[in-house]
Design a protein around this motif. Structure first.
Motif, PDB file in Angstrom:
ATOM      1  N   LEU A 566      10.223  13.176   0.698  1.00 53.06           N
ATOM      2  CA  LEU A 566       9.890  12.400  -0.491  1.00 53.06           C
ATOM      3  C   LEU A 566       8.597  12.918  -1.101  1.00 53.06           C
ATOM      4  O   LEU A 566       7.730  13.481  -0.410  1.00 53.06           O
ATOM      5  CB  LEU A 566       9.765  10.928  -0.136  1.00 53.06           C
ATOM      6  N   GLU A 567       8.435  12.700  -2.410  1.00 56.55           N
ATOM      7  CA  GLU A 567       7.276  13.228  -3.102  1.00 56.55           C
ATOM      8  C   GLU A 567       6.843  12.268  -4.199  1.00 56.55           C
ATOM      9  O   GLU A 567       7.504  11.280  -4.497  1.00 56.55           O
ATOM     10  CB  GLU A 567       7.609  14.599  -3.701  1.00 56.55           C
ATOM     11  N   GLY A 568       5.695  12.591  -4.791  1.00 57.44           N
ATOM     12  CA  GLY A 568       5.187  11.797  -5.901  1.00 57.44           C
ATOM     13  C   GLY A 568       4.353  10.618  -5.439  1.00 57.44           C
ATOM     14  O   GLY A 568       4.069  10.445  -4.254  1.00 57.44           O
ATOM     15  N   GLU A 569       3.957   9.807  -6.412  1.00 58.04           N
ATOM     16  CA  GLU A 569       3.102   8.663  -6.117  1.00 58.04           C
ATOM     17  C   GLU A 569       3.893   7.535  -5.458  1.00 58.04           C
ATOM     18  O   GLU A 569       5.027   7.255  -5.833  1.00 58.04           O
ATOM     19  CB  GLU A 569       2.454   8.139  -7.400  1.00 58.04           C
ATOM     20  N   VAL A 570       3.251   6.910  -4.501  1.00 60.69           N
ATOM     21  CA  VAL A 570       3.827   5.720  -3.869  1.00 60.69           C
ATOM     22  C   VAL A 570       3.636   4.538  -4.810  1.00 60.69           C
ATOM     23  O   VAL A 570       2.543   4.347  -5.347  1.00 60.69           O
ATOM     24  CB  VAL A 570       3.142   5.433  -2.515  1.00 60.69           C
ATOM     25  N   PRO A 571       4.673   3.743  -5.059  1.00 62.15           N
ATOM     26  CA  PRO A 571       4.506   2.563  -5.927  1.00 62.15           C
ATOM     27  C   PRO A 571       3.357   1.686  -5.437  1.00 62.15           C
ATOM     28  O   PRO A 571       3.088   1.596  -4.241  1.00 62.15           O
ATOM     29  CB  PRO A 571       5.859   1.851  -5.814  1.00 62.15           C
TER      30      PRO A 571
END
Length: 974
Positions: A566-571
């Motif tokens: 998984l990638e990107g910002e964590v909610p």
């Protein structure tokens, strides 16, 4: 005029004549007074009017002479109010039946004035208070039924004067105390029903001498006693014997077969031991329930027992679960009655094959062979049992392919064959079991794909396929399972995308898909699974971002997305702000823009795009060069350090290490892993040291998160505690004990002595913090079934220490903070620093070296008086732990003072009051209020039986464990 004067004269001189002729309106007045004080929502008493004779009123029967009321029969009319004392004015009343209404208040003692009464039926109301002893004066009374009310107190000894009594029914109340032995004088008694109360003490042997008894039921009390050896001779007319859920012990006498009229025998949940007697002469027997005792057997005894039932041609129910039966089931099993509906031998130690010959049992509803050691294949002739509703063979050693027979089971709603060695494929014929709600095929060797037909069983609620070798994709038809609450398909080789159609599974509470090969992204609409409490997608090949829709999940308490891509910002909203049980490790491209949140979640700090383009190559180069240098030095230093420790004998391995982890861990390894014992890695402090979380990196390239217990050697008894714990842990191994990897005993960098234990890390913390969690809004409290499972886990561990270790081990410090929870909420007992081995030759002096053995609030009272270490002390601590789990009240609470303790506080209450002090979150946790309430009350009873002041009266841990297993069994069976 002369006649009138004569009548008046007779009225004054002859009281009976006065009642019949001179005061004929007395009964009318009494009845109208009754009506005026009673609420009648259905207008059932509309006929009660002065415009008609009272003998014509509904429920009223009169004598032929004088129109005197002899019978008042008004059952099931929803009447409510208090019972008016005016009923005592019906002086010719023979029968009073107000059962199945809503009357409350106390039973009027004035009923004792009705000397002609034969029948009092007040069952199924809301009456409270005690039994009026004055009723013992009703010498003509034949039926006295106060069952299913809220009555308290003892049975008055005066009831022994009811010489005409034939039926005494006091079941399902809150009555207590001992049963008067004088009841044995009721020689006309044929029906005695006192079940579901709080009676205690010895059951009077005098009652076993009432030869007229036909029905005897005393289930669900705390009664002790034994069956007399001449049982069948002294009770020749007995048809129903119900003694379940008490503390009866001894052997079941062979003479029971002489009570040839017996139809129903229920001796479950007691302490009966020895072999099962033959039941040769019981031709009318329909139910034989002997579960949850200590009965034993061998193959030969099994043959004798089943042969003895050959003539019981009416037998419908045979249950011998949770005993110590061993050996094989004989082929004479096939000679049991063709009327058999329920057969259960679960939770024993039976071996061999499941016997053939079941084809004749056309009426069978449930077959339970689970939790034994059966081998061989599952008999294909089970497929002929068209009425079968439950088939449970889980937790055995069965092998071969699963017979293709499920198309015949149109009534089957529970199929559990997990944890065996079945191979082959899952037959699509399972999809024809349209009533199936529970399907467990976990932990076998099944291969192939999951048949699409399974996902067409619309009522399926629990699906467990964990730990097989299933491959292929999860079909989109999974979205048709509208009732699905739990799905566990972890530990397989499933692949493909997670179907977006799963959003339609609106009832889903637990979704575990870990350790597969799922790829693609997490469906963006998973936020629609509003009931979700557990989501585990760990160890797959998932990519993309974490869907923001997950922020909407209000009830989720466990989220595991670790070891994916998984990638990107964590909610940053919703559950991600309050969730405490989460795992995002192994996703190297996840980040958070907030430093504090990034540390909390264990992810990177997000870097702006422009800065990232410039800084990323530089950062990578610097990190790479630094890592290479450090790695080279670390490997060299580790090799030299371990060689030195090998020579000095520094490392002491306590037990088999977790697979793949090295046994040698030094002070330097621990220091690095805990970031120099940083405060953020501190998990907790105990009496002799502190526990840290450490992330260990080994020369093999593997990493592992472990727990490290560092001893505070400034305390005088810390070294002794360390040695005791090492000595115990090297001798034990159980799934519910914390696994210890190794110990470290060396010098730190300052030359000071250093001692530590390196243990398995359990991510869900300890039981104490889970019970008393304050973040109610997150919904992360322990559910009823979780608490019951944890209680069983702890009981199993301590049972193992007490009964399966040689010599037995006493923990001495059992409390919630010493119970840890793993990722699956399985409990593991830890901290053996105060533990002691028991020996028959252990002296009082040796046993008492600890002084107060344990923690305040959990210490058995005899320890406070210098009593020696014993298994009964652990039982007391466990009982206190159990009460705390289900009331959420600490034994050290300020309310417990001046001699009041948690167990005394709870034991002083009746069943309804107990539910008021139980953890309120549990009552509404299970879908059935009645079911959850019964479970809570039953568990609390176990806790009270473990915390009695006298050690010899406490249950053993084996008994407590069996009782809890039985409670769980009954919960799942409903």
């Amino acid at each position: 005029m002369t006649h009138i004067r004569l009548i008046l004269l007779l009225c004054f001189l002859l009281p009976r004549f006065h009642e019949i002729l001179c005061n004929i309106d007395t009964d009318t007045d009494a009845l109208l007074s009754f009506k005026s004080q009673v609420s009648d929502p259905t207008n059932a008493l509309s006929s009660w009017s002065l415009h008609s004779n009272h003998c014509t009123w509904k429920g009223v029967t009169c004598s032929k002479l004088g129109n005197k009321v002899q019978s008042l029969t008004l059952p099931g009319l929803s009447l409510s109010g208090k019972l008016p004392p005016h009923l005592s004015n019906l002086t010719y009343l023979h029968s009073l039946d107000l059962s199945n209404n809503n009357f409350h208040g106390q039973i009027p003692k004035d009923l004792a004035h009705l000397s002609l009464l034969n029948v009092i039926q007040l069952s199924s109301n809301n009456l409270s208070g005690t039994l009026p002893p004055q009723l013992g004066h009703l010498h003509r009374l034949q039926v006295l039924d106060f069952s299913v009310n809220n009555l308290t107190g003892p049975i008055p000894p005066s009831f022994a004067n009811l010489s005409s009594l034939e039926n005494l029914s006091l079941a399902t109340n809150g009555l207590e105390g001992e049963i008067p032995s004088e009841l044995g004088n009721l020689r006309n008694l044929s029906f005695l029903q006192i079940s579901a109360n709080n009676f205690s003490g010895q059951f009077p042997t005098s009652i076993f001498n009432i030869s007229s008894l036909v029905f005897l039921s005393v289930t669900e009390n705390n009664l002790e006693g034994e069956l007399p050896q001449n049982f069948g001779h002294v009770l020749p007319n007995l048809k129903n014997l119900h003694l379940a859920s008490n503390m009866f012990e001894g052997i079941i006498p062979n003479s029971i077969s002489n009570a040839s009229h017996l139809q129903y025998i229920d001796l479950a949940h007691n302490k009966f031991h020895g072999s099962i007697p033959p039941f040769s002469n019981l031709k009318n027997l329909t139910h034989l329930i002997l579960g949850n005792n200590f009965l034993s057997s061998t193959t030969l005894l099994n043959f004798q027992f089943f042969d003895s039932l050959r003539n019981s041609t009416q037998l419908q129910d045979l249950r011998i679960y949770e005993n110590h039966l061993a050996g094989e089931l004989p082929s004479s099993f096939a000679n049991l009655s063709a009327n058999l509906q329920h057969f259960c031998v679960s939770y024993n130690s039976l071996t061999g094959n499941i016997p053939q010959g079941m084809k004749k049992f056309e009426n069978i509803i449930s077959l339970s062979f689970e939790n034994n050691f059966f081998t061989g294949e599952l008999p294909s002739e089970i497929g002929a049992l068209h009425n079968l509703q439950q088939l449970q063979v889980q937790n055995n050693r069965l092998s071969g392919e699963i017979p293709k027979m499920f198309g015949n089971f149109t009534n089957l709603y529970l199929l559990a064959i997990g944890n065996n060695q079945f191979s082959g494929i899952i037959h699509q014929s399972i999809g024809q079991c349209k009533r199936l709600t529970f399907l467990d095929l976990a932990m076998n060797r099944l291969g192939g794909t999951i048949p699409r037909e399974i996902f067409q069983i619309s009522g399926l609620r629990i699906l467990n396929l964990e730990g097989n070798s299933l491959h292929g994709s999860l079909p989109p038809e999974v979205g048709t399972l509208k009732q699905l609450e739990t799905m566990n398909i972890s530990g397989n080789q499933l692949s493909g995308n997670i179907p977006k159609e799963m959003e339609a599974c609106s009832m889903l509470k637990s979704l575990v898909m870990a350790r597969n090969k799922f790829n693609g992204s997490i469906p963006t609409n998973f936020g629609k699974l509003a009931s979700l409490e557990t989501l585990d997608l760990s160890s797959n090949d998932l990519t993309g971002r974490i869907p923001e829709s997950l922020e909407k999940l209000q009830y989720i308490h466990t989220l595991n997305l670790s070891f994916n891509h998984l990638e990107g910002e964590v909610p940053m909203k919703g559950l991600f702000m309050s969730l405490t049980k989460f795992d995002l490790r192994g996703n190297n491209n996840l980040c958070s823009p907030n430093k504090e949140t990034a540390q909390k979640l264990g992810v990177l700090l997000c870097v702006g795009k422009k800065k990232r383009k410039i800084l990323l190559p530089i950062v990578l180069a610097v990190v790479g060069a630094t890592a290479l240098s450090i790695s080279t030095l670390f490997v060299f230093w580790t090799m030299m350090s371990r060689e030195k420790k090998r020579k000095e004998g520094e490392i002491s391995v306590l037990s088999t290490p977790l697979q793949g982890l090295p046994q040698n861990i030094s002070y330097g390894d621990i220091r690095i892993a805990t970031n120099n014992f940083a405060a953020e890695n501190l998990l907790g402090k105990g009496g002799f040291g502190s526990v840290y979380m450490g992330v260990f990196s080994f020369s093999t390239g593997e990493t592992a998160t472990l727990a490290v217990k560092v001893l505070d050697l400034q305390q005088s008894k810390a070294s002794k505690s360390f040695n005791a714990e090492c000595e115990v842990l090297k001798n034990v191994r159980h799934r519910n004990l914390v696994k210890v990897i190794t110990s470290c005993s060396s010098l730190d960098y300052n030359g000071e002595e250093f001692k530590a234990l390196v243990m398995q890390f359990l991510p869900n913390g300890n039981l104490d913090e889970n019970i008393h969690r304050e973040d109610e809004k997150s919904g992360s409290f322990l559910t009823l079934m979780q608490r019951l499972n944890i209680a069983i886990d702890v009981a199993s561990a301590v049972d193992y220490l007490h009964h399966d270790c040689d010599p037995p081990i006493v923990h001495c410090d059992l409390k919630p903070s010493n119970v840890l929870l793993d990722e699956n909420m399985v409990a593991r007992v830890t901290d053996f620093g105060l533990a002691r081995f028991l020996s028959q030759n252990t002296s009082e002096k040796q046993s008492s070296t600890l002084g107060l053995k344990g923690s305040i609030g959990y210490i058995a009272p005899e320890y406070g008086q210098g009593g020696k270490t014993s298994t009964e002390g652990d039982v007391y601590s466990f009982g206190t732990l159990l009460l705390e789990m289900f009331t959420a009240k600490k034994p050290s609470d300020e309310m417990f003072k001046e001699g009041l303790s948690l167990n005394k506080f709870v034991s002083a209450m009746d069943e309804n009051e107990v539910l008021k002090v139980a953890d309120g979150r549990l009552i509404n946790d299970f879908e059935s209020w009645k079911q959850s309430s019964k479970c809570i009350v039953d568990v609390i009873k176990v806790g009270l039986c473990c915390t009695t002041d006298q050690p010899k009266k406490r249950w053993s841990m084996r008994e407590a464990s069996s009782k809890l297993q039985a409670i769980k069994h009954s919960m799942l069976a409903l």
